[in-house]
Design an enzyme around this catalytic site. Structure first.
Site, PDB file in Angstrom:
ATOM      1  N   ARG A   1       0.853  -1.187   0.000  1.00  0.00           N
ATOM      2  CA  ARG A   1       0.000   0.000   0.000  1.00  0.00           C
ATOM      3  C   ARG A   1       0.883   1.230   0.000  1.00  0.00           C
ATOM      4  O   ARG A   1       1.831   1.301   0.798  1.00  0.00           O
ATOM      5  CB  ARG A   1      -0.888   0.017   1.249  1.00  0.00           C
ATOM      6  CG  ARG A   1      -1.897  -1.100   1.301  1.00  0.00           C
ATOM      7  CD  ARG A   1      -2.406  -1.290   2.709  1.00  0.00           C
ATOM      8  NE  ARG A   1      -1.318  -1.680   3.613  1.00  0.00           N
ATOM      9  CZ  ARG A   1      -1.425  -1.807   4.931  1.00  0.00           C
ATOM     10  NH1 ARG A   1      -2.564  -1.567   5.529  1.00  0.00           N
ATOM     11  NH2 ARG A   1      -0.395  -2.173   5.667  1.00  0.00           N
TER      12      ARG A   1
ATOM     13  N   LYS B   1     -14.387   2.687   6.963  1.00  0.00           N
ATOM     14  CA  LYS B   1     -14.617   4.079   7.365  1.00  0.00           C
ATOM     15  C   LYS B   1     -15.281   4.805   6.211  1.00  0.00           C
ATOM     16  O   LYS B   1     -14.771   4.809   5.096  1.00  0.00           O
ATOM     17  CB  LYS B   1     -13.269   4.717   7.710  1.00  0.00           C
ATOM     18  CG  LYS B   1     -13.406   6.034   8.419  1.00  0.00           C
ATOM     19  CD  LYS B   1     -12.264   6.241   9.401  1.00  0.00           C
ATOM     20  CE  LYS B   1     -12.369   7.584  10.099  1.00  0.00           C
ATOM     21  NZ  LYS B   1     -13.394   7.646  11.107  1.00  0.00           N
TER      22      LYS B   1
ATOM     23  N   CYS C   1      -4.780   1.854  -7.960  1.00  0.00           N
ATOM     24  CA  CYS C   1      -5.093   0.423  -7.989  1.00  0.00           C
ATOM     25  C   CYS C   1      -6.582   0.096  -7.954  1.00  0.00           C
ATOM     26  O   CYS C   1      -7.095  -0.505  -8.896  1.00  0.00           O
ATOM     27  CB  CYS C   1      -4.371  -0.279  -6.851  1.00  0.00           C
ATOM     28  SG  CYS C   1      -2.586  -0.319  -7.119  1.00  0.00           S
TER      29      CYS C   1
ATOM     30  N   LYS D   1      -8.825   1.060 -11.122  1.00  0.00           N
ATOM     31  CA  LYS D   1      -8.476   0.373 -12.383  1.00  0.00           C
ATOM     32  C   LYS D   1      -8.597  -1.144 -12.247  1.00  0.00           C
ATOM     33  O   LYS D   1      -8.980  -1.825 -13.197  1.00  0.00           O
ATOM     34  CB  LYS D   1      -7.084   0.797 -12.870  1.00  0.00           C
ATOM     35  CG  LYS D   1      -5.930   0.028 -12.298  1.00  0.00           C
ATOM     36  CD  LYS D   1      -4.657   0.317 -13.049  1.00  0.00           C
ATOM     37  CE  LYS D   1      -3.454  -0.248 -12.337  1.00  0.00           C
ATOM     38  NZ  LYS D   1      -3.434  -1.686 -12.137  1.00  0.00           N
TER      39      LYS D   1
ATOM     40  N   ARG E   1      -3.506  10.057  -8.318  1.00  0.00           N
ATOM     41  CA  ARG E   1      -4.187   9.321  -9.389  1.00  0.00           C
ATOM     42  C   ARG E   1      -5.578   8.892  -8.910  1.00  0.00           C
ATOM     43  O   ARG E   1      -5.712   8.297  -7.858  1.00  0.00           O
ATOM     44  CB  ARG E   1      -3.364   8.097  -9.822  1.00  0.00           C
ATOM     45  CG  ARG E   1      -2.109   8.474 -10.592  1.00  0.00           C
ATOM     46  CD  ARG E   1      -1.296   7.265 -11.001  1.00  0.00           C
ATOM     47  NE  ARG E   1      -0.481   6.743  -9.916  1.00  0.00           N
ATOM     48  CZ  ARG E   1       0.389   5.739 -10.050  1.00  0.00           C
ATOM     49  NH1 ARG E   1       0.551   5.158 -11.226  1.00  0.00           N
ATOM     50  NH2 ARG E   1       1.095   5.329  -9.023  1.00  0.00           N
TER      51      ARG E   1
END
Ligand code: NAD
Length: 430
Positions: free
Chosen positions: A154, A251, A260, A263, A327
């Site tokens: 991550r 949350k 990620c 897409k 992004r």
């Protein structure tokens, strides 16, 4: 082992550091020479906590180097990790042109038997195609083992995720190739699941599809909580004690973004469509996510009674804290939504830059959150950077023209904000 990492983006750079840490001689290869120059000089060109120090450490030791020279790098490689991007095409399928190009480069320049590890997120069947693309570019036939090894790091905690993964998935036809990859990662302290390549590719999409579904589930529920005057955070806390549910990503907020989830969910839906199979839950996941920024923005519009000529402060541009990645950030959709409705927008982010310098309407980019908020008619928090929790909200309240505060990440204490005089609304928190 001599290892080449192709593509020195978030994943490739992290992999290069990890493999150097595991004692290999690593070359980071990218066609973007600007990135190569910066990495080689010890500067991490993206924001990732703690990683620049590690980059400098391995550069200094001489076990890590960066180059744009594919021919030389590939000729000396024993293993190559493909970490190039797979962005979404307009129809939702991933653009595999970078993977294809990387495969052809490997085929053209390899000089001996190679282990090729696919870290890029690619649709089911791509690892087999990569083997074909490599072979068809070879001037003379050489053996190559292509192994799928999806990446789960991550952004924002990339180094921790890479060094302490919760699992390693290896999709290999050849058991020896799976062992070679396993050895590259040693020492390993997590479960290792060895599958065929297609299953490994599917694991990655299934994981991101499920995680995206968790987020959309709580976001959709937050809309009902708003109607029923219930605090969704308390509902979330109440269900997360159940170990089958768990607290992570439960949350409510303005929706998921990043390079990620959007897409990968689109890619999975595209694969399902190609096979005439409907994934209706994921279709709904996408729909909730696409409408969530607008749902939260409407709270602000209602609170102000319209936006024309109003000044709105937007806190946070990155899709999540501890990264400068914007992004698919839902924050950008909120900024665009405000600008399109003729609001004056002031944005602040501790590290991310406003990425759309060429669009017609522009926000004012502020160096400090207090600057964005002073004189504003309303504020909306879009990224839960910890520093926003440490602001002196009592003083800020006095500098705002109207104290309307929409907390798009349910980050701040609702009761405290109200006691300071804010008209506070969260997502599923009234
Ligand atoms: P990125 O866009 O940050 O980096 C990709 C890099 O590949 C770029 O620097 C580009 O110049 C380079 N490149 C493209 N073609 C090349 C070629 N032929 N030779 C050498 N370099 C080339 O991408 P990223 O975010 O690091 O993601 C890479 C892959 O990993 C994607 O498939 C992504 O879905 C997957 N992934 C990303 C994350 C994440 O958090 N970013 C997590 C898990 C998996």
């Amino acid at each position: 082992m001599n290892v080449v990492v192709m593509g020195t983006g978030y994943v490739g750079t992290t992999m290069a550091l990890l493999l150097a840490e595991r004692g290999h001689r690593v070359t980071g290869l990218d066609k973007d020479l600007d990135k190569i120059g910066r990495l080689q000089s010890g500067s991490l060109y993206f924001h990732e906590p703690g990683m620049e120090r590690i980059l400098r450490q391995y550069l200094h030791r001489g076990s890590l180097t960066f180059t744009g020279n594919a021919e030389e790098a590939i000729a000396h490689a024993e293993a190559i990790f493909i970490c190039v991007g797979t962005p979404a095409l307009p129809d939702g399928t991933p653009d595999l042109s970078y993977v294809r190009e990387a495969s052809a480069m490997i085929g053209r320049h390899m000089k001996s038997h190679l282990l090729v590890v696919v870290k890029s997120t690619v649709p089911v069947g791509t690892s087999e195609n990569i083997a074909r693309w490599i072979r068809s570019a070879q001037p003379e036939p050489l053996e190559v083992d292509v192994v799928s090894n999806p990446e789960f790091l991550r952004e924002g905690s990339a180094w921790q995720d890479a060094t302490q993964p919760d699992r390693i998935i290896i999709g290999a036809r050849n058991p020896q190739a799976a062992w070679r990859l396993r050895n590259l990662y040693e020492p390993i302290y997590c479960p290792v699941l060895v599958t065929d390549p297609s299953t490994a590719e599917m694991v990655k999409y299934a994981a991101n599809g499920f995680l995206a579904a968790k987020i959309s589930f709580i976001n959709e529920l937050s809309r009902l909580c708003d109607k029923l005057n219930i605090n969704v955070d308390e509902v979330s806390a109440g269900i997360c004690y159940d170990s089958r549910i768990g607290p992570s990503l439960m949350k409510a907020g303005i929706g998921y973004g990043g390079s990620c989830f959007p897409k990968d969910v689109s890619a999975l839906l595209a694969t399902a469509k190609q096979h005439n199979c409907r994934l209706s839950i994921l279709e709904r996941v996408v729909r909730v996510n696409e409408t969530q920024p607008g749902y939260v923005l409407d709270k602000l519009i209602r609170g102000l009674g319209g936006l024309d000529g109003k000044t709105v402060a937007v806190l946070g541009l990155a899709f999540k804290p501890n990264t400068d990645d914007t992004r698919e950030s839902p924050s950008l959709r909120i900024v665009r939504g405000l600008l399109n409705r003729r609001a004056k927008v002031r944005v602040h982010d501790p590290v991310a830059k406003w990425p759309q310098a060429r669009s017609k309407r522009q926000p004012e980019v502020c160096a400090a959150a207090e600057q964005a908020l002073a004189g504003a008619d309303a504020a909306i928090l879009c990224t839960d950077w910890p520093e926003y929790g440490r602001l002196d909200w009592g003083s800020i309240r006095k500098t705002m023209r109207t104290p309307l505060f929409i907390d798009g990440r349910n980050m701040l204490d609702a009761e405290k904000m109200k006691s300071l005089g804010f008209r506070y609304e969260g997502v599923g928190i009234q």
